[in-house]
Design a protein around this motif. Structure first.
Motif, PDB file in Angstrom:
ATOM      1  N   ARG A 168       0.863  -1.180   0.000  1.00  0.00           N
ATOM      2  CA  ARG A 168       0.000   0.000   0.000  1.00  0.00           C
ATOM      3  C   ARG A 168       0.902   1.233   0.000  1.00  0.00           C
ATOM      4  N   LEU A 169       0.871   1.997  -1.077  1.00  0.00           N
ATOM      5  CA  LEU A 169       1.765   3.130  -1.229  1.00  0.00           C
ATOM      6  C   LEU A 169       1.157   4.409  -0.674  1.00  0.00           C
ATOM      7  N   ASP A 170       1.997   5.203  -0.044  1.00  0.00           N
ATOM      8  CA  ASP A 170       1.626   6.535   0.391  1.00  0.00           C
ATOM      9  C   ASP A 170       1.282   7.354  -0.861  1.00  0.00           C
ATOM     10  N   PRO A 171       0.055   7.900  -0.958  1.00  0.00           N
ATOM     11  CA  PRO A 171      -0.297   8.680  -2.154  1.00  0.00           C
ATOM     12  C   PRO A 171       0.665   9.830  -2.439  1.00  0.00           C
ATOM     13  N   ALA A 172       1.322  10.354  -1.400  1.00  0.00           N
ATOM     14  CA  ALA A 172       2.250  11.468  -1.597  1.00  0.00           C
ATOM     15  C   ALA A 172       3.473  11.057  -2.403  1.00  0.00           C
ATOM     16  N   THR A 173       3.726   9.747  -2.508  1.00  0.00           N
ATOM     17  CA  THR A 173       4.883   9.270  -3.277  1.00  0.00           C
ATOM     18  C   THR A 173       4.457   8.417  -4.458  1.00  0.00           C
ATOM     19  N   ALA A 174       3.212   8.534  -4.878  1.00  0.00           N
ATOM     20  CA  ALA A 174       2.698   7.700  -5.969  1.00  0.00           C
ATOM     21  C   ALA A 174       2.184   8.519  -7.143  1.00  0.00           C
ATOM     22  N   GLY A 175       2.637   9.761  -7.269  1.00  0.00           N
ATOM     23  CA  GLY A 175       2.207  10.584  -8.388  1.00  0.00           C
ATOM     24  C   GLY A 175       2.603  10.004  -9.734  1.00  0.00           C
ATOM     25  N   TRP A 176       3.717   9.269  -9.745  1.00  0.00           N
ATOM     26  CA  TRP A 176       4.186   8.654 -10.998  1.00  0.00           C
ATOM     27  C   TRP A 176       3.124   7.744 -11.609  1.00  0.00           C
ATOM     28  N   ALA A 177       2.256   7.143 -10.768  1.00  0.00           N
ATOM     29  CA  ALA A 177       1.261   6.185 -11.253  1.00  0.00           C
ATOM     30  C   ALA A 177       0.200   6.852 -12.121  1.00  0.00           C
ATOM     31  N   ILE A 178       0.036   8.171 -11.991  1.00  0.00           N
ATOM     32  CA  ILE A 178      -0.929   8.895 -12.811  1.00  0.00           C
ATOM     33  C   ILE A 178      -0.225   9.898 -13.717  1.00  0.00           C
ATOM     34  N   GLY A 179       1.078   9.678 -13.934  1.00  0.00           N
ATOM     35  CA  GLY A 179       1.829  10.543 -14.840  1.00  0.00           C
ATOM     36  C   GLY A 179       2.217  11.877 -14.255  1.00  0.00           C
ATOM     37  N   ALA A 214      12.234   4.109  -6.204  1.00  0.00           N
ATOM     38  CA  ALA A 214      12.093   5.523  -5.867  1.00  0.00           C
ATOM     39  C   ALA A 214      12.334   6.406  -7.088  1.00  0.00           C
ATOM     40  N   ALA A 215      13.076   5.887  -8.063  1.00  0.00           N
ATOM     41  CA  ALA A 215      13.363   6.646  -9.279  1.00  0.00           C
ATOM     42  C   ALA A 215      12.105   6.995 -10.059  1.00  0.00           C
ATOM     43  N   PHE A 216      11.033   6.227  -9.862  1.00  0.00           N
ATOM     44  CA  PHE A 216       9.784   6.533 -10.567  1.00  0.00           C
ATOM     45  C   PHE A 216       9.293   7.934 -10.225  1.00  0.00           C
ATOM     46  N   THR A 221      10.922   6.034 -16.190  1.00  0.00           N
ATOM     47  CA  THR A 221       9.984   4.980 -16.562  1.00  0.00           C
ATOM     48  C   THR A 221      10.769   3.768 -17.050  1.00  0.00           C
ATOM     49  N   GLY A 222      10.094   2.637 -17.106  1.00  0.00           N
ATOM     50  CA  GLY A 222      10.743   1.428 -17.609  1.00  0.00           C
ATOM     51  C   GLY A 222      11.471   0.662 -16.528  1.00  0.00           C
TER      52      GLY A 222
END
Length: 283
Positions: A168-179, A214-216, A221-222
């Motif tokens: 379960r990821l902290d939304p504050a560190t998951a912005g990459w998932a929505i570009g 963390a690089a995301f 990407t990739g």
């Protein structure tokens, strides 16, 4: 999925080893393993799962049972299927044992290829003194229900390993998932095994390399394959979910470092790691 327990879980079955003979007990051993496709990202087997597999092999070879420090060099990508692990005890004292292990597979041409080489020191975690003096603080991660799960995305795009884990990821560190990466090079979240198995030292070896890189959050990407990873196991974890924080401060020349901390349910820092990873595609 049935409730997993230490010694009887999907993780334990998928890291099971068959010891070959001959082998000299306490000094060397050869094990057969079957790398499960359930722990893959794309076509490659996850590095944390492989580290746990080699950690189990060394625990079955060395005089002492628990990994204290383990360094792995990932020489080529491992594929699901048969593998051979060779271990050797290099030195043993009253409190510590040092050994090495290598994992090999046969490639499409029938040649034996070394995938990983590990050097590790083992001891007894339960024999360590209880004194703790630290300035480290556990990461602030929102409650489970406010974090993002792989189940929230498209199941068709989730890697196979996502079904084995409860991350379960902290939304504050998951912005990459929505570009919309945050640009901070951080990743935080809860870690557990999907069947509810409690963590142990081998699960900690998986946890340090299980979250998205963390690089995301830098916009990378990739594929970000690990070149080298060193993990320190500091204590036997308490039952319950783990909190994991990852960070990177320097992406240069196509490579970056990633530091990980793993905290247990009693707010103890139970594992740390640093790895060097390669960025196969940047932005």
């Amino acid at each position: 999925m049935a409730q997993g327990t230490i010694g009887n879980s999907e993780f334990d079955r998928d890291t099971a080893l068959t010891r070959r003979e001959p082998g000299t007990p306490g000094t060397s051993a050869v094990f057969d393993a079957d790398l499960s496709a359930g722990w893959t990202i794309g076509h490659a087997v996850n590095g944390g799962y492989l580290l746990a597999l080699l950690g189990r092999a060394l625990g079955g070879t060395l005089r002492h049972p628990d990994p204290f420090t383990i360094t792995a060099h990932y020489l080529s990508a491992s594929a699901p299927g048969p593998a051979v692990i060779r271990t050797e005890q290099i030195r043993a004292s009253r409190s510590l044992s040092t050994g090495q292990a290598t994992l090999l597979q046969v490639d499409e041409h029938g040649a034996e290829v070394e995938r990983i080489r590990v050097l590790a020191t083992y001891g007894e975690l339960d024999a360590l003194p209880e004194d703790v003096r630290t300035t480290a603080k556990p990461p602030a991660v929102p409650p489970h229900e406010r974090c993002l799960s792989s189940k929230d995305g498209d199941p068709a795009t989730a890697p196979e390993i996502a079904g084995r884990l409860d991350i379960r990821l902290d939304p504050a560190t998951a912005g990459w998932a929505i570009g919309a990466p945050g640009g901070q090079g951080e990743m935080r979240g809860w870690f557990g095994l999907a069947d509810g198995r409690d963590p142990d030292p081998l699960a900690l070896l998986l946890a340090v390399d299980a979250l998205p890189p963390a690089a995301f959050e830098l916009g990378v990407t990739g594929w970000v394959p690990t070149i080298e990873l060193t993990a320190h196991i500091r204590s036997r974890p308490a039952p319950g979910p783990l909190r994991v924080s990852l960070s990177t401060r320097n992406l240069a020349g196509g490579y970056l470092e990633e530091d990980a901390e793993v905290w247990d349910s009693q707010d103890r820092l139970v594992a740390q790691s640093r790895q060097l990873a390669r960025v196969m595609r940047t932005f």
